[in-house]
Design a protein around this motif. Structure first.
Motif, PDB file in Angstrom:
ATOM      1  N   THR A   4     -44.061-127.649  21.774  1.00 48.23           N
ATOM      2  CA  THR A   4     -43.793-127.970  23.302  1.00 48.23           C
ATOM      3  C   THR A   4     -43.316-126.828  23.898  1.00 48.23           C
ATOM      4  O   THR A   4     -43.827-126.391  25.020  1.00 48.23           O
ATOM      5  N   ALA A   5     -42.301-126.375  23.625  1.00 47.61           N
ATOM      6  CA  ALA A   5     -41.668-125.240  23.957  1.00 47.61           C
ATOM      7  C   ALA A   5     -42.778-123.907  23.908  1.00 47.61           C
ATOM      8  O   ALA A   5     -42.714-123.117  24.995  1.00 47.61           O
ATOM      9  N   ARG A   6     -43.574-123.749  23.083  1.00 48.93           N
ATOM     10  CA  ARG A   6     -44.489-122.561  23.089  1.00 48.93           C
ATOM     11  C   ARG A   6     -45.643-122.974  24.271  1.00 48.93           C
ATOM     12  O   ARG A   6     -46.281-122.071  25.043  1.00 48.93           O
ATOM     13  N   SER A   7     -45.898-124.191  24.427  1.00 50.67           N
ATOM     14  CA  SER A   7     -46.810-124.542  25.468  1.00 50.67           C
ATOM     15  C   SER A   7     -46.328-124.441  26.730  1.00 50.67           C
ATOM     16  O   SER A   7     -47.001-123.844  27.837  1.00 50.67           O
ATOM     17  N   ILE A   8     -45.164-124.778  26.953  1.00 49.30           N
ATOM     18  CA  ILE A   8     -44.271-124.437  28.153  1.00 49.30           C
ATOM     19  C   ILE A   8     -44.493-123.002  28.690  1.00 49.30           C
ATOM     20  O   ILE A   8     -44.665-122.638  29.695  1.00 49.30           O
ATOM     21  N   ARG A   9     -43.945-122.469  27.694  1.00 51.72           N
ATOM     22  CA  ARG A   9     -43.714-120.664  27.721  1.00 51.72           C
ATOM     23  C   ARG A   9     -45.080-120.229  28.054  1.00 51.72           C
ATOM     24  O   ARG A   9     -45.279-119.332  29.011  1.00 51.72           O
ATOM     25  N   SER A  10     -46.312-120.688  27.443  1.00 57.83           N
ATOM     26  CA  SER A  10     -47.425-120.258  27.624  1.00 57.83           C
ATOM     27  C   SER A  10     -48.110-120.523  29.229  1.00 57.83           C
ATOM     28  O   SER A  10     -48.728-119.613  29.696  1.00 57.83           O
ATOM     29  N   ASP A  11     -47.493-121.755  29.425  1.00 58.98           N
ATOM     30  CA  ASP A  11     -48.132-122.191  31.120  1.00 58.98           C
ATOM     31  C   ASP A  11     -47.391-121.475  32.112  1.00 58.98           C
ATOM     32  O   ASP A  11     -47.889-120.978  32.873  1.00 58.98           O
ATOM     33  N   ILE A  12     -45.952-120.944  31.709  1.00 55.96           N
ATOM     34  CA  ILE A  12     -45.170-120.444  32.673  1.00 55.96           C
ATOM     35  C   ILE A  12     -45.762-118.903  32.697  1.00 55.96           C
ATOM     36  O   ILE A  12     -46.063-118.268  33.838  1.00 55.96           O
TER      37      ILE A  12
END
Length: 91
Positions: A4-12
């Motif tokens: 989830t953290a990787r996904s959020i970081r990627s989206d940002i």
């Protein structure tokens, strides 16, 4: 780091890259817009230049080609640009 953290970081990161590209495109268009005239402004400048040249050549207002400076802004709008009408008049 969780998925989830990787996904959020990627989206940002993606949003920042897209935002930066949009900002750069906007800034480059703003700089060009100050010097570009619209087609109707160019036509207005050309026609008022033809009208003024015919006046210098002694033609009565009713017999002149072009348009009088109806809006009174040809001097400020057209002075930085050399118009087609001015080129014809200088020949």
């Amino acid at each position: 780091m969780t998925d989830t953290a990787r996904s959020i970081r990627s989206d940002i990161s993606f949003a920042l890259i897209v935002g930066g590209l949009v900002t750069l495109a906007s800034l480059s268009q703003q700089g060009d817009g100050d010097q570009q005239m619209t087609a109707s402004e160019k036509e207005y400048c050309e026609m008022t230049a033809l009208f003024e040249q015919d006046g210098r050549n002694g033609f009565a207002e009713d017999d002149r080609i072009g348009w009088p400076d109806f809006h009174g802004n040809a001097a400020s709008l057209c002075s930085p640009q050399v118009t087609h009408g001015q080129q014809l008049a200088s020949r």
